[in-house]
Design a protein around this motif. Structure first.
Motif, short mmCIF file in Angstrom:
data_model
loop_
_atom_site.label_atom_id
_atom_site.label_comp_id
_atom_site.label_asym_id
_atom_site.label_seq_id
_atom_site.Cartn_x
_atom_site.Cartn_y
_atom_site.Cartn_z
N LYS A 14 193.29 79.96 59.51
CA LYS A 14 192.45 80.76 60.42
C LYS A 14 191.00 80.31 60.34
O LYS A 14 190.31 80.19 61.36
CB LYS A 14 192.56 82.24 60.06
CG LYS A 14 193.83 82.84 60.61
CD LYS A 14 193.90 84.33 60.43
CE LYS A 14 195.21 84.82 61.05
NZ LYS A 14 195.47 86.21 60.81
N GLN A 15 190.55 80.07 59.12
CA GLN A 15 189.15 79.63 58.96
C GLN A 15 188.94 78.26 59.60
O GLN A 15 187.91 78.01 60.21
CB GLN A 15 188.78 79.56 57.48
CG GLN A 15 188.56 80.93 56.90
CD GLN A 15 188.14 80.86 55.45
OE1 GLN A 15 188.50 79.93 54.74
NE2 GLN A 15 187.39 81.84 55.01
N TYR A 16 189.93 77.41 59.44
CA TYR A 16 189.83 76.06 60.01
C TYR A 16 189.68 76.15 61.53
O TYR A 16 188.78 75.54 62.12
CB TYR A 16 191.07 75.26 59.62
CG TYR A 16 191.23 73.95 60.33
CD1 TYR A 16 190.31 72.94 60.15
CD2 TYR A 16 192.30 73.73 61.19
CE1 TYR A 16 190.45 71.73 60.81
CE2 TYR A 16 192.46 72.53 61.84
CZ TYR A 16 191.53 71.53 61.65
OH TYR A 16 191.66 70.34 62.31
N GLN A 17 190.53 76.95 62.16
CA GLN A 17 190.44 77.09 63.62
C GLN A 17 189.11 77.72 64.02
O GLN A 17 188.49 77.33 65.00
CB GLN A 17 191.59 77.94 64.14
CG GLN A 17 192.90 77.16 64.14
CD GLN A 17 194.11 78.06 64.22
OE1 GLN A 17 193.98 79.27 64.39
NE2 GLN A 17 195.28 77.47 64.09
N TYR A 18 188.69 78.69 63.21
CA TYR A 18 187.41 79.33 63.47
C TYR A 18 186.28 78.30 63.40
O TYR A 18 185.38 78.26 64.25
CB TYR A 18 187.20 80.45 62.46
CG TYR A 18 185.76 80.81 62.22
CD1 TYR A 18 185.05 81.55 63.17
CD2 TYR A 18 185.10 80.40 61.06
CE1 TYR A 18 183.73 81.85 62.95
CE2 TYR A 18 183.78 80.70 60.85
CZ TYR A 18 183.09 81.44 61.79
OH TYR A 18 181.78 81.73 61.59
N LYS A 19 186.34 77.42 62.41
CA LYS A 19 185.26 76.44 62.22
C LYS A 19 185.22 75.42 63.35
O LYS A 19 184.14 74.99 63.76
CB LYS A 19 185.40 75.77 60.86
CG LYS A 19 184.86 76.70 59.79
CD LYS A 19 185.14 76.30 58.38
CE LYS A 19 184.72 77.50 57.53
NZ LYS A 19 184.71 77.23 56.12
N LEU A 20 186.39 75.05 63.83
CA LEU A 20 186.40 74.10 64.95
C LEU A 20 185.63 74.69 66.12
O LEU A 20 184.96 73.98 66.87
CB LEU A 20 187.84 73.80 65.38
CG LEU A 20 188.63 72.88 64.45
CD1 LEU A 20 190.02 72.66 65.01
CD2 LEU A 20 187.93 71.55 64.27
N LYS A 21 185.71 76.01 66.26
CA LYS A 21 185.03 76.67 67.35
C LYS A 21 183.55 76.90 67.03
O LYS A 21 182.66 76.56 67.81
CB LYS A 21 185.69 78.03 67.57
CG LYS A 21 186.03 78.33 69.02
CD LYS A 21 186.79 79.66 69.08
CE LYS A 21 186.35 80.47 70.26
NZ LYS A 21 186.73 80.03 71.56
N ALA A 22 183.32 77.44 65.81
CA ALA A 22 181.96 77.88 65.48
C ALA A 22 181.05 76.71 65.13
O ALA A 22 179.84 76.79 65.30
CB ALA A 22 182.01 78.87 64.33
N TYR A 23 181.60 75.62 64.62
CA TYR A 23 180.77 74.48 64.22
C TYR A 23 180.78 73.41 65.31
O TYR A 23 180.46 72.26 65.06
CB TYR A 23 181.28 73.84 62.92
CG TYR A 23 181.27 74.74 61.70
CD1 TYR A 23 180.80 76.05 61.77
CD2 TYR A 23 181.74 74.26 60.48
CE1 TYR A 23 180.82 76.85 60.64
CE2 TYR A 23 181.75 75.07 59.36
CZ TYR A 23 181.29 76.36 59.45
OH TYR A 23 181.30 77.16 58.33
N TYR A 24 181.17 73.82 66.48
CA TYR A 24 181.35 72.87 67.57
C TYR A 24 180.10 72.03 67.82
O TYR A 24 180.18 70.86 68.20
CB TYR A 24 181.72 73.67 68.81
CG TYR A 24 182.09 72.85 70.00
CD1 TYR A 24 183.33 72.22 70.06
CD2 TYR A 24 181.20 72.69 71.06
CE1 TYR A 24 183.68 71.46 71.15
CE2 TYR A 24 181.55 71.92 72.15
CZ TYR A 24 182.78 71.32 72.19
OH TYR A 24 183.12 70.56 73.27
N GLN A 25 178.93 72.62 67.57
CA GLN A 25 177.70 71.88 67.90
C GLN A 25 177.52 70.61 67.07
O GLN A 25 176.75 69.74 67.46
CB GLN A 25 176.47 72.79 67.79
CG GLN A 25 176.16 73.27 66.39
CD GLN A 25 176.73 74.66 66.17
OE1 GLN A 25 177.78 75.01 66.68
NE2 GLN A 25 176.02 75.49 65.41
N VAL A 26 178.24 70.49 65.96
CA VAL A 26 178.08 69.25 65.18
C VAL A 26 178.55 68.06 66.00
O VAL A 26 178.04 66.95 65.86
CB VAL A 26 178.81 69.27 63.82
CG1 VAL A 26 178.44 70.47 63.01
CG2 VAL A 26 180.29 69.14 63.96
#
Lengths: 249, 295, 259
Positions: A14-26
């Motif tokens: 869940k965190q991984y999927q969340y990070k793909l979304k939330a850290y998208y700006q990288v």
């Protein structure tokens, strides 16, 4: 009142999927960096001249190595970024512990490395095409070496692994800085000191040895082994350092 | 069932004990106010309960687990405060969607209703909200998780009076509909008193008292009478507060550990003391109050 | 130590520069949420298109207008030695550049070179018959850098004429030959290129010096040295049986006796 059981595996995914979304700006900053690198790589990297009969020869070699280097820097900086307060504390709004946080960060960085590696090699082609269209066709000779599709595939894997090592290194540096701000000064000093001391040792300097250890490895499988073990060790070290880090203090 | 158990819990920052030898047990399905002045150690205690920071010594158990690095505790508890950092890349509605993914008990309909009621825009970014709006959003988020342990640390910071009142109503109604363990910290007891069942009074990092609101109402009385008489009568009584009205009239607040008739017989005027005043008197640094400074 | 300075600059300054550039760029709110979400997908599409397009463009050596060819032989004959050593030039036919047949009825002639280039390697053999024709052949071995033949087909023409009793060799004015080549990025070359590690060590100047150039046993061959093969020239004359070449102090003129 009902209590919910969750497993580490569930939460990491869940965190991984969340990070793909939330850290998208990288990935946007990666695009910016690679485009900057593309502009920088218009200069030739190597010039060689010679005299043949009736000919004054000059051979200019162009390469998009700059794009690769910039991608490494991107990886390094972004791995530092995701260890900063804002990113670390995001996780604690949702369900997490430091173990799942670390694992999901690692998964995210692995993904970013693959994306970085693939795009870096592809931008190389964009670079070549731009070069083709902007160079006098009479002087444009093309690829000086025979590169097979298999070589390109190997190159993508190798680039991704390099990027992963830079991610791991950045992550470790970020973690150390999170432990104490003083390391923002100490780390650069250590690196400079290392290069100076390394340069004064007998024989081949240590930094060159390290360089040759990775860049000089021409066996793909050995290179994969070296880079994966390196990354794994660095990630393990980072986790060890961060396992008791408090948040929102 | 005990949701929270701490024994001798201590947290030290730079040799200062922010929380000092704190032992408390909190049952499930209660709503407890954590009351204390600014800097009393409320926030430090709550963060240890939420597993955000680690105790220096002592023991803390939340759902019988050590909350620092417990996934189980994390899945069943949440701490809402004004330091919460939400990712800037996600919009408010995306944050709610993430909440639903992570918290198994998430109440989507409830979250959406409140979201609309307090007129949030789905595309807004948390970072760009005003302080009051942030607090409101955070509270909605915290309530929607339906976590078995929901902790609010000064949740109404920056809200205007009307919203504040609304939010406490929402909190109470939601608690009644879905009982769970709620902790609310505040330095204004009167503001939250009406929704609380229990009160945990902290001062200087130590537990001063842990009682129900009903008990606290009975905790002390205010006596007014002639200075000479009252002063003499106070011998071996537990005085919380003393105030000189005029040269011969005095007002005292004493712990109610004697029959009230005793005082009435002496001709003192007996009045009840509000729980919030009790808390203020109990945690006052010196006898008297701010007035003494000007003497 | 000088080696480390650019590395330091890279390590310290460039990341800072990049970091602040990104900070600075993101401080503008020109990127709306929608733009932010589309930057990466659009970029990916551009990259894939570029990759596909690269297969349709003449990006390989030998496929484009420049005419540069790959040179795959590991060694080339050394024209300064071969004729005397082997007593024949049959081996050299691959390297023939120009030839002339010049009628001449005298019994002796001298040689004069004019122009900016200079030919100092002139061999001759006597033909069996006296047919009154001098057959001149000019051989040049290519100048090779990184396995690319930089000279063959690009050399300007030279003129050989007989003026009175002198064979006049008019060498061309050198022309500039600029060539640009592409190299794939280093993680690709690392596993694909030959001699990668040696190249790296050389770059770091820690290569153990081992002489690869002149093979003592076979001096008539030139091997690849330092990714290069140097060019050699030979002007070879077949003169009628009854003729003499006037030797002079300026040119190295030698006679070859075929077996």
């Amino acid at each position: 009142m009902s209590l919910n059981k969750v497993t580490t595996r569930q939460i990491v995914m869940k965190q991984y999927q969340y990070k793909l979304k939330a850290y998208y700006q990288v990935f946007n900053s990666m695009v910016i960096l690679q485009v900057i690198a593309l502009l920088f790589s218009t200069g030739g990297i190597m010039f060689r001249g010679g005299r043949g009969f009736g000919l004054d020869i000059s051979l200019n070699t162009y390469t998009a190595d700059m794009i690769i280097i910039f991608t490494f820097l991107w990886a390094f900086i972004n791995a530092i970024t995701i260890t900063t307060k804002a990113y670390r504390e995001d996780d604690f709004i949702f369900v997490t512990n430091r173990q799942t946080q670390h694992l999901s960060n690692m998964l995210f960085l692995i993904t970013a490395s693959v994306i970085g590696g693939v795009t870096a090699v592809l931008v190389g082609y964009l670079n070549d095409i731009i070069f083709f269209f902007t160079t006098d066709p009479k002087t444009f000779a093309g690829y000086s070496e025979l590169i097979t599709p298999f070589d390109v595939l190997t190159g993508v894997v190798a680039t991704s692994l390099y990027v992963l090592m830079f991610c791991a290194a950045g992550y470790l540096v970020g973690v150390i800085i999170q432990l104490n701000r003083i390391f923002t000064v100490i780390i650069p000093v250590l690196i400079i000191g290392f290069l100076i001391v390394g340069g004064q040792t007998e024989g081949i300097p240590v930094n060159v040895r390290i360089y040759l250890f990775y860049v000089g490895e021409t066996d793909v499988l050995l290179f994969m082994l070296k880079s994966l073990v390196t990354s794994a060790l660095i990630f393990a070290g980072s986790f060890f350092l961060l396992r008791n880090k408090e948040v929102r203090v | 069932m005990n949701v929270i158990e701490t024994t001798g819990l201590t947290k030290t920052y730079r040799r200062m004990n922010a929380v000092d030898d704190f032992t408390v047990t909190i049952n499930d399905n209660t709503i407890t106010g954590v009351i204390g002045r600014n800097g009393a150690g409320k926030t430090t205690l709550l963060k240890m309960l939420a597993g955000l920071i680690k105790e220096t010594s002592g023991d803390v158990r939340v759902f019988h687990e050590h909350p620092f690095n417990s996934l189980y505790a994390s899945a069943n508890s949440i701490l809402i405060d004004d330091q919460m950092l939400f990712p800037e890349a996600l919009t408010l509605s995306e944050l709610l969607a993430q909440g639903a993914r992570f918290y198994p008990g998430w109440d989507e309909a409830f979250a959406q209703q409140l979201f609309d009621y307090f007129s949030f825009e789905p595309k807004q970014i948390h970072e760009h909200l005003s302080k009051g709006k942030k607090s409101t959003f955070n509270m909605i988020f915290g309530l929607a998780t339906r976590c078995a342990l929901t902790i609010f640390d000064e949740p109404t910071t920056g809200m205007d009076a009307a919203v504040r009142k609304d939010m406490y109503r929402v909190l109470l109604k939601d608690y009644l509909a879905h009982p769970r363990t709620i902790l609310i910290s505040s330095h204004h007891l009167e503001e939250v008193e009406h929704i609380l069942e229990n009160i945990l009074l902290i001062d200087d990092g130590t537990l001063h008292l842990h009682k129900s609101v009903e008990e606290l109402k009975e905790y002390a009385v205010r006596l007014t009478g002639p200075t000479a008489l009252l002063g003499q009568w106070l011998y071996n009584k537990d005085v919380l507060h003393k105030k000189q009205h005029s040269s011969d009239m005095m007002e005292v607040v004493v712990k109610r550990d004697f029959p009230l008739e005793q005082a009435e017989r002496m001709g003192f005027h007996v009045t009840p003391v509000a729980p919030s005043d009790v808390c203020i008197y109990l945690t006052a640094k010196s006898e008297g109050g701010i007035d003494d400074v000007f003497k | 130590m000088i080696n480390a300075i650019p590395v330091l600059i890279m390590i310290l300054i460039v990341p800072l520069l990049i970091y602040f550039t990104i900070k600075w760029l993101s401080s503008f709110n020109i990127f709306t949420l929608t733009v932010k979400r589309w930057v990466f997908p659009v970029y990916t599409v551009i990259l894939i298109v570029a990759f596909g397009l690269s297969f349709f463009l003449p990006l390989d050596v030998g496929s484009n207008e420049s005419g540069i060819q790959r040179f795959d032989k590991e060694k080339v004959p050394n024209l300064y030695i071969i004729p005397q050593a082997l007593g024949s030039v049959d081996l050299l036919k691959d390297y023939k550049v120009q030839e002339w047949v010049i009628p001449y009825d005298g019994d002796v002639f001298g040689i004069d070179t004019q122009g900016e280039e200079y030919i100092n390697n002139i061999g001759y053999e006597r033909k069996a018959e006296a047919d009154g024709q001098i057959e001149a052949t000019f051989y040049v071995t290519p100048y090779v850098i990184d396995n690319l033949d930089m000279t063959t087909d690009f050399m300007p023409e030279m003129q050989v004429t007989m003026q009175d009793d002198t064979l006049v060799v008019k060498t061309p004015t050198p022309i500039r030959h600029n060539i640009s080549v592409l190299q794939k990025e280093f993680p690709i070359r690392q596993f694909a290129a030959d001699g990668w590690l040696e190249g790296l060590k050389e770059e770091q100047s820690f290569r153990v010096v081992d002489e690869v150039s002149s093979d003592e046993a076979q001096p008539q061959w030139i091997n690849v040295d330092n990714d290069r093969i140097f060019s050699t020239e030979l002007l070879y004359l077949k003169i009628p049986a009854n003729m003499e070449v006037k030797l002079d102090g300026e040119h190295h003129i030698f006679q070859v006796f075929p077996d």
